[in-house]
Design a protein around this motif. Structure first.
Motif, PDB file in Angstrom:
ATOM      1  N   PRO A  11       0.382  -1.253  -0.174  1.00 47.99           N
ATOM      2  CA  PRO A  11       0.347  -0.327   0.519  1.00 47.99           C
ATOM      3  C   PRO A  11       0.819   1.476   0.182  1.00 47.99           C
ATOM      4  O   PRO A  11       1.722   1.053   0.463  1.00 47.99           O
ATOM      5  N   LEU A  12       0.070   2.288  -0.474  1.00 40.72           N
ATOM      6  CA  LEU A  12       0.654   3.424  -0.295  1.00 40.72           C
ATOM      7  C   LEU A  12       1.626   3.564   0.974  1.00 40.72           C
ATOM      8  O   LEU A  12       0.719   3.113   2.299  1.00 40.72           O
ATOM      9  N   PHE A  13       2.834   4.516   1.410  1.00 43.00           N
ATOM     10  CA  PHE A  13       3.736   4.544   1.653  1.00 43.00           C
ATOM     11  C   PHE A  13       4.938   3.600   2.719  1.00 43.00           C
ATOM     12  O   PHE A  13       6.211   3.834   2.812  1.00 43.00           O
ATOM     13  N   TYR A  14       3.684   2.365   2.265  1.00 39.65           N
ATOM     14  CA  TYR A  14       4.906   1.216   3.226  1.00 39.65           C
ATOM     15  C   TYR A  14       5.525   1.015   1.425  1.00 39.65           C
ATOM     16  O   TYR A  14       5.724   0.699   0.851  1.00 39.65           O
ATOM     17  N   GLN A  15       7.487   0.638   2.518  1.00 36.58           N
ATOM     18  CA  GLN A  15       8.197  -0.038   1.632  1.00 36.58           C
ATOM     19  C   GLN A  15       8.489  -1.650   1.594  1.00 36.58           C
ATOM     20  O   GLN A  15       9.710  -2.195   0.992  1.00 36.58           O
ATOM     21  N   ALA A  16       7.966  -1.843   2.430  1.00 38.21           N
ATOM     22  CA  ALA A  16       8.256  -3.181   3.226  1.00 38.21           C
ATOM     23  C   ALA A  16       7.376  -3.423   4.334  1.00 38.21           C
ATOM     24  O   ALA A  16       6.564  -2.376   5.294  1.00 38.21           O
ATOM     25  N   LEU A  17       6.674  -4.691   4.712  1.00 32.08           N
ATOM     26  CA  LEU A  17       5.648  -5.232   6.159  1.00 32.08           C
ATOM     27  C   LEU A  17       7.030  -6.687   6.410  1.00 32.08           C
ATOM     28  O   LEU A  17       7.449  -7.025   5.885  1.00 32.08           O
ATOM     29  N   ILE A 102      -3.554   8.103   6.999  1.00 32.06           N
ATOM     30  CA  ILE A 102      -1.807   8.411   7.468  1.00 32.06           C
ATOM     31  C   ILE A 102      -1.437   8.394   8.898  1.00 32.06           C
ATOM     32  O   ILE A 102       0.014   7.595  10.154  1.00 32.06           O
ATOM     33  N   ARG A 103      -2.071   8.019  10.419  1.00 31.22           N
ATOM     34  CA  ARG A 103      -1.857   7.829  11.503  1.00 31.22           C
ATOM     35  C   ARG A 103      -1.382   7.184  12.123  1.00 31.22           C
ATOM     36  O   ARG A 103      -1.441   6.064  12.645  1.00 31.22           O
ATOM     37  N   ARG A 104      -2.006   5.650  10.791  1.00 26.40           N
ATOM     38  CA  ARG A 104      -2.299   4.734  11.291  1.00 26.40           C
ATOM     39  C   ARG A 104      -0.404   3.680  11.063  1.00 26.40           C
ATOM     40  O   ARG A 104       0.278   2.670  11.337  1.00 26.40           O
ATOM     41  N   TYR A 105       0.430   4.757  10.119  1.00 26.70           N
ATOM     42  CA  TYR A 105       1.649   3.602   9.529  1.00 26.70           C
ATOM     43  C   TYR A 105       2.899   4.934  10.881  1.00 26.70           C
ATOM     44  O   TYR A 105       2.534   5.152  11.383  1.00 26.70           O
ATOM     45  N   PRO A 106       3.695   3.779  11.002  1.00 25.83           N
ATOM     46  CA  PRO A 106       4.244   2.655   9.972  1.00 25.83           C
ATOM     47  C   PRO A 106       3.549   1.089  10.116  1.00 25.83           C
ATOM     48  O   PRO A 106       3.906   0.185   9.503  1.00 25.83           O
ATOM     49  N   PHE A 107       1.688   1.135  10.889  1.00 31.14           N
ATOM     50  CA  PHE A 107       1.815  -0.475  11.662  1.00 31.14           C
ATOM     51  C   PHE A 107       0.461  -0.843  10.394  1.00 31.14           C
ATOM     52  O   PHE A 107       0.094   0.300   9.839  1.00 31.14           O
ATOM     53  N   MET A 108      -0.017  -1.868  10.306  1.00 29.62           N
ATOM     54  CA  MET A 108      -1.535  -1.916   9.464  1.00 29.62           C
ATOM     55  C   MET A 108      -1.425  -3.596   9.761  1.00 29.62           C
ATOM     56  O   MET A 108      -0.293  -4.525  10.471  1.00 29.62           O
ATOM     57  N   LEU A 109      -2.100  -3.813   9.133  1.00 26.06           N
ATOM     58  CA  LEU A 109      -3.110  -5.525   9.833  1.00 26.06           C
ATOM     59  C   LEU A 109      -2.560  -6.018   8.148  1.00 26.06           C
ATOM     60  O   LEU A 109      -3.424  -5.494   7.113  1.00 26.06           O
ATOM     61  N   ALA A 110      -2.171  -7.664   7.899  1.00 26.08           N
ATOM     62  CA  ALA A 110      -2.239  -7.951   6.523  1.00 26.08           C
ATOM     63  C   ALA A 110      -1.731  -9.471   6.996  1.00 26.08           C
ATOM     64  O   ALA A 110      -1.706  -9.893   8.318  1.00 26.08           O
ATOM     65  N   LEU A 119      -5.575 -11.839  10.588  1.00 26.03           N
ATOM     66  CA  LEU A 119      -4.464 -10.625   9.307  1.00 26.03           C
ATOM     67  C   LEU A 119      -3.763 -10.155  10.853  1.00 26.03           C
ATOM     68  O   LEU A 119      -4.257 -10.814  12.127  1.00 26.03           O
ATOM     69  N   SER A 120      -2.700  -9.910  11.359  1.00 26.41           N
ATOM     70  CA  SER A 120      -1.167  -9.873  11.929  1.00 26.41           C
ATOM     71  C   SER A 120      -0.635  -9.103  11.760  1.00 26.41           C
ATOM     72  O   SER A 120      -0.997  -7.452  10.788  1.00 26.41           O
ATOM     73  N   LEU A 121      -0.198  -7.996  12.791  1.00 25.91           N
ATOM     74  CA  LEU A 121      -0.248  -7.387  13.460  1.00 25.91           C
ATOM     75  C   LEU A 121       1.789  -6.432  12.632  1.00 25.91           C
ATOM     76  O   LEU A 121       2.378  -7.562  13.104  1.00 25.91           O
ATOM     77  N   CYS A 122       1.875  -6.170  11.722  1.00 35.15           N
ATOM     78  CA  CYS A 122       2.744  -5.893  10.998  1.00 35.15           C
ATOM     79  C   CYS A 122       3.085  -3.856  10.596  1.00 35.15           C
ATOM     80  O   CYS A 122       2.097  -3.067  11.608  1.00 35.15           O
ATOM     81  N   PHE A 123       4.443  -3.703  10.412  1.00 32.78           N
ATOM     82  CA  PHE A 123       4.874  -2.595  10.499  1.00 32.78           C
ATOM     83  C   PHE A 123       6.309  -2.481   9.326  1.00 32.78           C
ATOM     84  O   PHE A 123       6.269  -3.621   8.753  1.00 32.78           O
ATOM     85  N   ASP A 124       6.079  -1.026   8.853  1.00 29.21           N
ATOM     86  CA  ASP A 124       7.303  -1.017   8.377  1.00 29.21           C
ATOM     87  C   ASP A 124       8.540  -0.733   8.382  1.00 29.21           C
ATOM     88  O   ASP A 124       9.268   0.056   9.584  1.00 29.21           O
TER      89      ASP A 124
END
Length: 260
Positions: A11-17, A102-110, A119-124
């Protein structure tokens, strides 16, 4: 240890997870940040329907083109232009509401794997906000998620739930045929040619007015109607954003096509 999720289409903003792990990231902390450099140069931010009434006060809400359009907030009218955030990543005083995306970055569920059920909690991991720092909020406490991390998880779960509501909203929009290609023409004082913005979709007010009674009752009952009007009201802000671009010296050439 869990492997990283599929990263072919991030997704937008994320370079890796990378999945957050109590073993691998036991000593990791989240730094407090007063800026968001990852937003610099991005003019279109994904939205959920839960945010429409808040966003429509300061930013235009439009929809992307294509077979599966999504709602976006315009923080600028041209590629690479953002009138609400400076080159240093700090938000301007007039920003108002900051989208949850924007506010959830650098985290997201994937999903860790394509066939995963949960879904697991991930981060960039490329961010400078998360790491083994001496300062910041601990992500784990005695091998368990800290209260801070639990709140991050809840926020991301709420975001995913809002995303599901947004998908249903967009499905109804497509079925009712309410979207049409958008176009805004702005003629500044003293300009020889107008600035024409396309490349987005908007609600067709004529089709909205011509909805059958059962369709109108449906969108009134499910809360869709005020969301549609929040979008329509927000379109008047296109000219305000244009004025901010002029004031900030971020003007494009006339007739530049908008590509959200």
């Amino acid at each position: 240890m869990a492997s990283a999720p599929q990263q072919s289409q991030l997704p937008l903003f994320y370079q890796a997870l990378e999945p957050l792990s109590s073993e691998t990231h036991a000593g990791f902390k989240l730094r407090a940040a007063d800026k968001a450099t990852f937003v610099v140069g991005n003019h279109a931010i994904p939205l959920t329907v839960d945010e429409f009434t808040l966003v429509q006060r300061t930013m235009p809400i439009v929809f992307t083109v294509g077979d599966n359009p999504v709602p976006i907030a315009l923080m600028g009218l041209n590629e690479g232009v953002n009138v609400f955030i400076g080159e240093d990543g700090k938000f301007a005083d007039n920003t108002g509401y900051i989208p949850a995306y924007i506010r959830r970055y650098p985290f997201m569920l994937a999903k860790l794997h394509p066939d995963a059920q949960e879904l697991s909690l991930c981060f960039d991991p490329t961010t400078d906000l998360v790491g083994a720092f001496s300062e910041g909020e601990p992500l784990f406490d005695d091998g368990k998620a800290s209260e801070f991390t639990t709140n991050i998880l809840k926020f991301n779960e709420t975001f995913e739930e809002a995303g599901a509501r947004t998908n249903n909203f967009m499905k109804d929009m497509r079925e009712m045929g309410l979207l049409m290609d958008g176009e805004v023409t702005i003629q500044p004082d003293g300009a020889d040619q107008p600035f024409v913005y396309r490349g987005f979709q908007m609600v067709n007010e004529e089709k909205l007015s011509d909805l059958r009674g059962d369709q109108l009752r449906k969108i009134h009952k499910n809360g869709m109607l005020p969301l549609l009007y929040a979008h329509l009201f927000s379109l008047s802000l296109m000219r305000e954003i244009f004025g901010l671009q002029m004031a900030q010296g971020k003007m494009p050439v006339p007739e530049l096509v908008l590509q959200p």
